[in-house]
Design a protein around this motif. Structure first.
Motif, PDB file in Angstrom:
ATOM      1  N   ARG A  45       2.531  71.098   5.579  1.00 47.82           N
ATOM      2  CA  ARG A  45       3.920  70.682   5.738  1.00 47.82           C
ATOM      3  C   ARG A  45       4.421  69.831   4.565  1.00 47.82           C
ATOM      4  O   ARG A  45       5.452  69.173   4.679  1.00 47.82           O
ATOM      5  CB  ARG A  45       4.073  69.920   7.056  1.00 47.82           C
ATOM      6  CG  ARG A  45       3.855  70.835   8.261  1.00 47.82           C
ATOM      7  CD  ARG A  45       4.103  70.140   9.561  1.00 47.82           C
ATOM      8  NE  ARG A  45       4.050  71.101  10.672  1.00 47.82           N
ATOM      9  CZ  ARG A  45       4.064  70.759  11.956  1.00 47.82           C
ATOM     10  NH1 ARG A  45       4.137  69.485  12.301  1.00 47.82           N
ATOM     11  NH2 ARG A  45       4.018  71.685  12.904  1.00 47.82           N
ATOM     12  N   PRO A  72       2.122  77.233  11.313  1.00 48.84           N
ATOM     13  CA  PRO A  72       3.007  76.066  11.159  1.00 48.84           C
ATOM     14  C   PRO A  72       3.436  75.887   9.706  1.00 48.84           C
ATOM     15  O   PRO A  72       2.615  75.926   8.790  1.00 48.84           O
ATOM     16  CB  PRO A  72       2.120  74.894  11.614  1.00 48.84           C
ATOM     17  CG  PRO A  72       1.065  75.502  12.457  1.00 48.84           C
ATOM     18  CD  PRO A  72       0.817  76.867  11.900  1.00 48.84           C
ATOM     19  N   LEU A  73       4.729  75.706   9.487  1.00 47.49           N
ATOM     20  CA  LEU A  73       5.290  75.503   8.158  1.00 47.49           C
ATOM     21  C   LEU A  73       6.143  74.244   8.166  1.00 47.49           C
ATOM     22  O   LEU A  73       6.501  73.721   9.228  1.00 47.49           O
ATOM     23  CB  LEU A  73       6.151  76.708   7.744  1.00 47.49           C
ATOM     24  CG  LEU A  73       5.460  78.075   7.702  1.00 47.49           C
ATOM     25  CD1 LEU A  73       6.486  79.165   7.439  1.00 47.49           C
ATOM     26  CD2 LEU A  73       4.380  78.094   6.639  1.00 47.49           C
ATOM     27  N   ARG A  74       6.461  73.765   6.970  1.00 43.70           N
ATOM     28  CA  ARG A  74       7.344  72.596   6.863  1.00 43.70           C
ATOM     29  C   ARG A  74       8.687  72.893   7.518  1.00 43.70           C
ATOM     30  O   ARG A  74       9.270  72.042   8.180  1.00 43.70           O
ATOM     31  CB  ARG A  74       7.526  72.236   5.392  1.00 43.70           C
ATOM     32  CG  ARG A  74       8.457  71.043   5.157  1.00 43.70           C
ATOM     33  CD  ARG A  74       8.605  70.748   3.674  1.00 43.70           C
ATOM     34  NE  ARG A  74       9.546  69.674   3.443  1.00 43.70           N
ATOM     35  CZ  ARG A  74       9.233  68.385   3.456  1.00 43.70           C
ATOM     36  NH1 ARG A  74       7.965  68.023   3.708  1.00 43.70           N
ATOM     37  NH2 ARG A  74      10.132  67.457   3.234  1.00 43.70           N
ATOM     38  N   ARG A  75       9.178  74.113   7.321  1.00 44.39           N
ATOM     39  CA  ARG A  75      10.436  74.521   7.932  1.00 44.39           C
ATOM     40  C   ARG A  75      10.338  75.998   8.288  1.00 44.39           C
ATOM     41  O   ARG A  75       9.917  76.801   7.461  1.00 44.39           O
ATOM     42  CB  ARG A  75      11.601  74.287   6.967  1.00 44.39           C
ATOM     43  CG  ARG A  75      12.947  74.706   7.529  1.00 44.39           C
ATOM     44  CD  ARG A  75      14.055  74.489   6.519  1.00 44.39           C
ATOM     45  NE  ARG A  75      15.335  74.972   7.012  1.00 44.39           N
ATOM     46  CZ  ARG A  75      16.448  75.020   6.298  1.00 44.39           C
ATOM     47  NH1 ARG A  75      16.420  74.623   5.031  1.00 44.39           N
ATOM     48  NH2 ARG A  75      17.571  75.479   6.815  1.00 44.39           N
ATOM     49  N   GLY A 131       6.068  73.779   1.166  1.00 37.09           N
ATOM     50  CA  GLY A 131       7.340  74.272   1.673  1.00 37.09           C
ATOM     51  C   GLY A 131       8.122  75.049   0.630  1.00 37.09           C
ATOM     52  O   GLY A 131       8.778  76.040   0.942  1.00 37.09           O
TER      53      GLY A 131
END
Length: 282
Positions: free
Chosen positions: A120, A183-186, A125
């Protein structure tokens, strides 16, 4: 030895070099680590779909085969088959298995925190921003095949190894950016991911068409070899891009279904309808 001769030697049955053996060993190690982590989850009672194990196993097997086996066809065609496996098919199979999610669920809290922070982080990102990932993936291919880089790399083994690493890494980032499963930063919307996929697919298709007429600078491949390589790039790339499009569409459909379900729960019953506390199916 010219670049053409070097490729003919490599695809004519020569023993794999140290870089290829290292790549195959790394892929096998990652595959074993994934399966052990999945088994650990299941032993403690957590659910982890077997289909993801199969997807990751297929991806690692594809990488091992691409590194150690002779690909079919003449030199440039064989190279293109290897590129499709390493840079498109294997990355997609690995990403569909959600390895980062598995690691976050199976690791103890100590190692889990820095992994989540890295995933993240701002640099991560930026790399998985769909337009950036598309540029790294498609732009790297144009740089490789429409400049002297391809011929130079086959004169210098260390540069050839770097090219293969870039092809794999760029394909992996692009699959992560388009699929958006781990799961990603956005989490970007399907419209942006779909647009990046269309743009990269178009650049890929145009590049494949140019290879029908003119090979990479500094090489002398036969017309039949160029045509074979271009067809593999064009049609093989289409298949992987269709699979990516299906992944985006499936997520959009699931998100739309969840949104409709939330709205239906918030909507009060109409006149004459059952009270909010009514139960169905009893």
């Amino acid at each position: 030895m010219t670049a053409f001769q070097a490729m003919a030697h490599v695809h004519g049955g020569a023993q794999p070099g140290g870089a290829a053996l290292l790549a195959a060993g790394g892929a096998l190690s990652c595959g074993a680590a994934y399966l052990l982590a999945a088994a650990r989850l299941r032993r403690r009672g957590d659910r982890w779909p077997l289909l993801r194990d199969l997807s990751f196993g297929a991806g690692t097997t594809a990488l091992v085969v691409a590194a150690l086996a002779s690909m079919p066809g003449a030199p440039f065609t064989a190279h293109m088959v290897q590129h499709l496996v390493t840079g498109m098919a294997a990355p997609l199979l690995l990403v569909l298995a959600r390895p980062v999610t598995l690691a976050l669920r199976s690791l103890p809290p100590g190692p889990r925190r820095p992994l989540l922070a890295a995933v993240r982080s701002r640099p991560a990102g930026l790399l998985v921003l769909p337009p950036v990932a598309a540029l790294l993936d498609a732009g790297g291919l144009w740089l490789l095949y429409r400049t002297p880089l391809f011929a130079i790399a086959h004169e210098r083994p260390w540069l050839a190894a770097l090219v293969h690493v870039h092809v794999f890494a760029a394909g992996l980032l692009f699959s992560v950016a388009v699929c958006g499963l781990d799961p990603l930063r956005r989490r970007h919307g399907p419209a942006l991911r779909g647009a990046a996929l269309v743009a990269a697919g178009g650049a890929h298709a145009v590049l494949a068409r140019t290879l029908y007429a003119t090979g990479p600078t500094g090489t002398r491949f036969t017309a039949a070899d160029l045509a074979g390589a271009a067809e593999w790039m064009y049609y093989g790339g289409d298949l992987v891009e269709i699979a990516l499009a299906v992944a985006v569409a499936a997520q959009w459909y699931a998100a739309a279904g969840r949104r409709l379900a939330r709205e239906s729960r918030r909507t009060p019953p109409g006149p004459g309808g059952p009270p909010a506390s009514a139960s169905y199916g009893q």
